[in-house]
Design a protein around this motif. Structure first.
Motif, PDB file in Angstrom:
ATOM      1  N   LYS A  46       0.835  -1.203   0.000  1.00 24.97           N
ATOM      2  CA  LYS A  46       0.000   0.000   0.000  1.00 24.97           C
ATOM      3  C   LYS A  46       0.871   1.255   0.000  1.00 24.97           C
ATOM      4  CE  LYS A  46      -3.515   2.430   2.635  1.00 24.97           C
ATOM      5  NZ  LYS A  46      -4.306   2.490   3.856  1.00 24.97           N
ATOM      6  N   GLU A  47       1.904   1.269   0.845  1.00 24.31           N
ATOM      7  CA  GLU A  47       2.804   2.420   0.904  1.00 24.31           C
ATOM      8  C   GLU A  47       3.539   2.615  -0.414  1.00 24.31           C
ATOM      9  OE1 GLU A  47       3.973   2.264   5.663  1.00 24.31           O
ATOM     10  OE2 GLU A  47       5.114   1.068   4.217  1.00 24.31           O
ATOM     11  N   PHE A  48       3.913   1.517  -1.052  1.00 28.81           N
ATOM     12  CA  PHE A  48       4.594   1.595  -2.346  1.00 28.81           C
ATOM     13  C   PHE A  48       3.703   2.287  -3.371  1.00 28.81           C
ATOM     14  CE2 PHE A  48       5.435  -0.218  -6.556  1.00 28.81           C
ATOM     15  CZ  PHE A  48       6.762   0.132  -6.715  1.00 28.81           C
ATOM     16  N   CYS A  49       2.478   1.827  -3.466  1.00 31.82           N
ATOM     17  CA  CYS A  49       1.540   2.413  -4.435  1.00 31.82           C
ATOM     18  C   CYS A  49       1.281   3.885  -4.134  1.00 31.82           C
ATOM     19  CB  CYS A  49       0.238   1.624  -4.455  1.00 31.82           C
ATOM     20  SG  CYS A  49       0.435  -0.043  -5.114  1.00 31.82           S
ATOM     21  N   GLU A  50       1.108   4.202  -2.873  1.00 34.29           N
ATOM     22  CA  GLU A  50       0.887   5.597  -2.490  1.00 34.29           C
ATOM     23  C   GLU A  50       2.112   6.444  -2.804  1.00 34.29           C
ATOM     24  OE1 GLU A  50      -0.206   5.333   1.642  1.00 34.29           O
ATOM     25  OE2 GLU A  50      -2.287   4.788   1.167  1.00 34.29           O
ATOM     26  N   GLY A  51       3.302   5.895  -2.549  1.00 32.96           N
ATOM     27  CA  GLY A  51       4.547   6.622  -2.810  1.00 32.96           C
ATOM     28  C   GLY A  51       4.735   6.963  -4.271  1.00 32.96           C
ATOM     29  N   LEU A  52       4.261   6.069  -5.144  1.00 38.56           N
ATOM     30  CA  LEU A  52       4.373   6.308  -6.586  1.00 38.56           C
ATOM     31  C   LEU A  52       3.168   7.017  -7.165  1.00 38.56           C
ATOM     32  CD1 LEU A  52       5.907   3.014  -8.015  1.00 38.56           C
ATOM     33  CD2 LEU A  52       6.989   5.238  -7.801  1.00 38.56           C
ATOM     34  N   GLY A  53       2.090   7.035  -6.399  1.00 40.60           N
ATOM     35  CA  GLY A  53       0.865   7.634  -6.915  1.00 40.60           C
ATOM     36  C   GLY A  53       0.211   6.762  -7.973  1.00 40.60           C
ATOM     37  N   ILE A  54       0.303   5.443  -7.793  1.00 41.04           N
ATOM     38  CA  ILE A  54      -0.305   4.508  -8.743  1.00 41.04           C
ATOM     39  C   ILE A  54      -1.464   3.785  -8.072  1.00 41.04           C
ATOM     40  CG2 ILE A  54       1.804   4.210 -10.085  1.00 41.04           C
ATOM     41  CD1 ILE A  54       2.295   1.578  -8.603  1.00 41.04           C
ATOM     42  N   ALA A  55      -2.258   3.112  -8.881  1.00 42.48           N
ATOM     43  CA  ALA A  55      -3.429   2.403  -8.371  1.00 42.48           C
ATOM     44  C   ALA A  55      -3.021   1.344  -7.349  1.00 42.48           C
ATOM     45  CB  ALA A  55      -4.175   1.744  -9.527  1.00 42.48           C
ATOM     46  N   SER A  56      -3.832   1.197  -6.321  1.00 39.24           N
ATOM     47  CA  SER A  56      -3.541   0.218  -5.281  1.00 39.24           C
ATOM     48  C   SER A  56      -3.546  -1.209  -5.808  1.00 39.24           C
ATOM     49  CB  SER A  56      -4.543   0.366  -4.125  1.00 39.24           C
ATOM     50  OG  SER A  56      -5.855   0.114  -4.588  1.00 39.24           O
ATOM     51  N   SER A  57      -4.142  -1.416  -6.961  1.00 38.97           N
ATOM     52  CA  SER A  57      -4.161  -2.755  -7.554  1.00 38.97           C
ATOM     53  C   SER A  57      -2.750  -3.241  -7.904  1.00 38.97           C
ATOM     54  CB  SER A  57      -5.048  -2.781  -8.800  1.00 38.97           C
ATOM     55  OG  SER A  57      -4.586  -1.855  -9.759  1.00 38.97           O
ATOM     56  N   PHE A  58      -1.803  -2.338  -8.047  1.00 32.80           N
ATOM     57  CA  PHE A  58      -0.419  -2.725  -8.304  1.00 32.80           C
ATOM     58  C   PHE A  58       0.277  -3.245  -7.044  1.00 32.80           C
ATOM     59  CE2 PHE A  58      -0.859   0.095 -12.043  1.00 32.80           C
ATOM     60  CZ  PHE A  58      -0.418  -0.792 -13.019  1.00 32.80           C
ATOM     61  N   GLY A  59      -0.375  -3.136  -5.914  1.00 35.27           N
ATOM     62  CA  GLY A  59       0.208  -3.623  -4.664  1.00 35.27           C
ATOM     63  C   GLY A  59       0.518  -5.099  -4.697  1.00 35.27           C
ATOM     64  N   SER A  60      -0.372  -5.892  -5.276  1.00 37.81           N
ATOM     65  CA  SER A  60      -0.113  -7.332  -5.351  1.00 37.81           C
ATOM     66  C   SER A  60       1.077  -7.607  -6.264  1.00 37.81           C
ATOM     67  CB  SER A  60      -1.354  -8.090  -5.810  1.00 37.81           C
ATOM     68  OG  SER A  60      -1.726  -7.696  -7.111  1.00 37.81           O
ATOM     69  N   GLU A  61       1.233  -6.811  -7.306  1.00 38.45           N
ATOM     70  CA  GLU A  61       2.390  -6.965  -8.192  1.00 38.45           C
ATOM     71  C   GLU A  61       3.684  -6.655  -7.444  1.00 38.45           C
ATOM     72  OE1 GLU A  61       2.230  -8.207 -11.355  1.00 38.45           O
ATOM     73  OE2 GLU A  61       0.137  -8.503 -10.796  1.00 38.45           O
ATOM     74  N   PHE A  62       3.649  -5.638  -6.606  1.00 34.42           N
ATOM     75  CA  PHE A  62       4.822  -5.277  -5.810  1.00 34.42           C
ATOM     76  C   PHE A  62       5.216  -6.446  -4.910  1.00 34.42           C
ATOM     77  CE2 PHE A  62       6.497  -3.318  -1.825  1.00 34.42           C
ATOM     78  CZ  PHE A  62       7.700  -2.860  -2.334  1.00 34.42           C
ATOM     79  N   SER A  63       4.251  -7.044  -4.253  1.00 35.67           N
ATOM     80  CA  SER A  63       4.536  -8.184  -3.370  1.00 35.67           C
ATOM     81  C   SER A  63       5.103  -9.361  -4.156  1.00 35.67           C
ATOM     82  CB  SER A  63       3.265  -8.609  -2.633  1.00 35.67           C
ATOM     83  OG  SER A  63       2.825  -7.577  -1.785  1.00 35.67           O
ATOM     84  N   LYS A  64       4.533  -9.636  -5.310  1.00 33.82           N
ATOM     85  CA  LYS A  64       5.024 -10.735  -6.147  1.00 33.82           C
ATOM     86  C   LYS A  64       6.453 -10.483  -6.595  1.00 33.82           C
ATOM     87  CE  LYS A  64       0.500 -11.594  -8.145  1.00 33.82           C
ATOM     88  NZ  LYS A  64      -0.275 -11.478  -9.406  1.00 33.82           N
ATOM     89  N   MET A  65       6.741  -9.285  -7.053  1.00 33.65           N
ATOM     90  CA  MET A  65       8.084  -8.981  -7.553  1.00 33.65           C
ATOM     91  C   MET A  65       9.113  -9.020  -6.430  1.00 33.65           C
ATOM     92  SD  MET A  65       7.848  -8.787 -10.769  1.00 33.65           S
ATOM     93  CE  MET A  65       6.426  -9.861 -10.764  1.00 33.65           C
ATOM     94  N   ARG A  66       8.727  -8.579  -5.263  1.00 37.84           N
ATOM     95  CA  ARG A  66       9.650  -8.623  -4.126  1.00 37.84           C
ATOM     96  C   ARG A  66       9.988 -10.076  -3.795  1.00 37.84           C
ATOM     97  NH1 ARG A  66       8.428  -4.741   0.737  1.00 37.84           N
ATOM     98  NH2 ARG A  66       6.424  -5.754   0.531  1.00 37.84           N
ATOM     99  N   ASN A  67       8.988 -10.948  -3.815  1.00 41.35           N
ATOM    100  CA  ASN A  67       9.238 -12.370  -3.560  1.00 41.35           C
ATOM    101  C   ASN A  67      10.057 -12.997  -4.682  1.00 41.35           C
ATOM    102  OD1 ASN A  67       7.803 -12.269  -1.150  1.00 41.35           O
ATOM    103  ND2 ASN A  67       5.886 -12.858  -2.118  1.00 41.35           N
ATOM    104  N   LEU A  68       9.778 -12.643  -5.897  1.00 41.16           N
ATOM    105  CA  LEU A  68      10.496 -13.168  -7.045  1.00 41.16           C
ATOM    106  C   LEU A  68      11.960 -12.740  -7.035  1.00 41.16           C
ATOM    107  CD1 LEU A  68      10.339 -14.704  -9.737  1.00 41.16           C
ATOM    108  CD2 LEU A  68       9.638 -12.557 -10.795  1.00 41.16           C
ATOM    109  N   THR A  69      12.228 -11.575  -6.523  1.00 42.03           N
ATOM    110  CA  THR A  69      13.595 -11.057  -6.487  1.00 42.03           C
ATOM    111  C   THR A  69      14.532 -12.003  -5.748  1.00 42.03           C
ATOM    112  OG1 THR A  69      12.807  -8.791  -6.617  1.00 42.03           O
ATOM    113  CG2 THR A  69      15.028  -9.095  -5.783  1.00 42.03           C
TER     114      THR A  69
END
Length: 82
Positions: A46-69
């Motif tokens: 949620k903080e990531f999406c807010e920090g970028l000013g993008i839709a909260s729906s990208f939050g799940s993508e952020f979590s996936k990419m962090r795990n994939l990293t």
């Protein structure tokens, strides 16, 4: 509230997204998420999406990419090369 370091990262990501071709926006966002996953490990989706000013729906993508990293780094990815 984002720290100064996080704010700089968000600024860099926004610049990369701004310069990405329209049909490559999501791919560039994923790449940036992987690139900065370690630096943003204490940031919620949620903080990531807010920090970028993008839709909260990208939050799940952020979590996936962090795990994939973690898996990508274990396979030899040098995040600093992105």
């Amino acid at each position: 509230m984002a720290t100064a370091t996080e704010a700089k990262i968000y600024e860099r990501i926004n610049l990369a997204l701004r310069d990405a071709p329209r049909n490559r926006y999501t791919a560039e966002l994923h790449l940036q998420m992987i690139k900065y996953a370690d630096d943003l490990k204490n940031v919620t989706a949620k903080e990531f999406c807010e920090g970028l000013g993008i839709a909260s729906s990208f939050g799940s993508e952020f979590s996936k990419m962090r795990n994939l990293t973690e898996r990508l780094k274990a396979a030899g990815l040098q995040v600093s090369m992105l």
